[in-house]
Enzyme design. Structure first.
Site: not given
Ligand code: URA
Length: 430
Positions: A82, A161, A168, A183, A187
């Site tokens: 990621h 999320d 947010r 977050s 995922k």
């Molecule tokens: N990437 C994400 O998936 N979430 C965040 O809060 C910031 C960057």
């Protein structure tokens, strides 16, 4: 339990329990707790922070708010990666085939780009015939057969999320380290891999602006991963300039192919060899990290990773018949320097915005992308330029307006003293 008590507790800097966090997340996803109370809690978290345990509990509640992918039918160790959001970041297109060519299994769900950052799905879909809408069974079968598959998300992963991020975004609470960590990790954990490599970018346009913050975020994500029994390795990497030279979908695919053929830009190759070697080693495809690094380097130079790339693209329906004409635009315009000196910064944010304004990215999520357009940098940080030297080539299908030129002008910072070439990897945290 009352939501107001939980808000007050966090406002006063106290530590929330697992039960309280679960109450918040499940209540929010069910629509029982209103946005305004969640907003207040997010702001309290922004100011008061969270302990590692709280962040892990938050990640867990978010993770189980939706579907979790079951990769147990794939034989062997599953790896994933990621990036916290880069410009010119085509690493998945290189790393995926690279580690798959060494025997690791990459079962990856990817996303689309928005704003100045690109997305792997857009890059894959820029290839004729290539599709990313694999069924779950096709996805698993493809990984078992050729070690790699990349798909768009079909299952409802981490709905908490999506709700929290949208809130947010409009309440100024995006840049909170525990909120970012939970977050991202919710995922990644929902996507089911055993080994997760995280590329945490620092610099202009990145979420993290300083090495200290990037370190804290990385440590937290590594610890959250460990608490779920996963191997997580975070690479803190430089984004004071785009990665490699190419920005724009087909241009990036072409650069990925060049890198898989052993003649990619140095920073991109170094990053892929380094992250790739950790994936190969942790997938038990090499006895030591050093051996894994040699395999990663060799496979970029002996044609194995390139062959795996074409096998992977072919398995997903894609074909590239003529690489020399893969990128074809109406015009290629040279963007030249108006000063003499050394390049200090190439603001990735501005280069990404210039590419987006050419039509290569999305301003809103429904925009249609022109896969051909983008920017190829002619220079990188540390290089000397004379007035009139080409700094970048603009690949365009429409006239270049002031707005695009302004983005490029703002991107290049040129100074009259020498600048050292920055390392791409600043730290590795595990
Ligand atoms: N990437 C994400 O998936 N979430 C965040 O809060 C910031 C960057």
């Amino acid at each position: 339990m009352r939501m107001v008590d939980i808000i007050e507790k966090k406002r006063d800097g106290l530590v929330l329990t697992e039960a309280e966090i679960e109450f918040v997340i499940s209540g929010y996803v069910k629509g029982i707790i209103p946005d305004y109370q969640i907003s207040a809690l997010l702001m309290a978290i922004y100011f008061m922070g969270m302990t590692d345990d709280e962040a892990a509990f938050l990640t867990k509640s978010m993770l189980y708010s939706g579907d979790v992918i079951d990769l147990s039918n794939i034989k062997g160790i599953k790896v994933d990666k990621h990036s916290t959001g880069g410009v010119g970041d085509k690493t998945t297109l290189i790393l995926g085939p690279l580690v798959a060519s060494a025997g690791a299994k990459l079962a990856k769900l990817s996303g689309r780009g928005l704003g100045h950052t690109g997305g792997t799905l857009d890059k894959l879909e820029s290839i004729d015939g290539c599709h990313i809408d694999l069924s779950e069974q096709e996805f698993l079968d493809q990984v078992n057969k050729i070690n790699i598959a990349v798909a768009g998300q079909t299952a409802e992963l981490v709905p908490a999320d999506k709700l929290l991020y949208a809130l947010r975004d409009v309440t100024g609470s995006v840049p909170s380290i525990p909120l970012i960590a939970s977050s991202i990790m919710s995922k990644k954990l929902a996507a089911g891999a055993d080994v997760i490599c995280l590329d945490v970018k620092i610099g202009d346009g990145a979420f993290m602006k300083t090495i200290d913050d990037a370190r804290i975020l990385s440590r937290l994500m590594v610890n959250i991963g460990k608490s779920f029994g996963k191997t997580v390795i975070a690479f803190v990497t430089d984004m004071n300039q785009p990665l490699g030279l190419a920005v724009g979908n087909r241009l990036e695919v072409k650069e990925a192919i060049d890198t898989l053929s052993g003649h990619g830009p140095k920073d991109l190759e170094t990053l892929c060899v380094e992250i790739g070697s950790h994936m190969i080693f942790n997938a038990l495809q090499a006895e030591t990290l050093e051996v894994a690094k040699k395999i990663a380097y060799d496979n970029l130079h002996n044609g194995k990773a390139l062959a795996k790339f074409y096998e992977f693209i072919g398995a997903q329906g894609g074909h590239i018949d003529d690489l020399d004409h893969f990128v074809s635009v109406k015009e290629i315009v040279a963007y030249k320097s108006v000063t003499t000196g050394y390049i200090k910064t190439i603001k990735a944010l501005n280069i990404g915005l210039a590419s987006m304004k050419l039509g290569g990215g999305r301003e809103t999520k429904d925009d249609i992308i022109d896969p051909m357009v983008g920017i190829i940098l002619a220079k990188k940080i540390g290089e000397h330029v004379n007035c009139g030297d080409v700094l970048a080539h603009i690949y365009t299908n429409k006239p270049i307006n002031e707005d695009i030129l302004n983005s490029l002008t703002m991107a290049f910072e040129i100074v009259d003293y020498p600048i050292a070439i920055p390392p791409i990897i600043l730290e590795i945290i595990r």
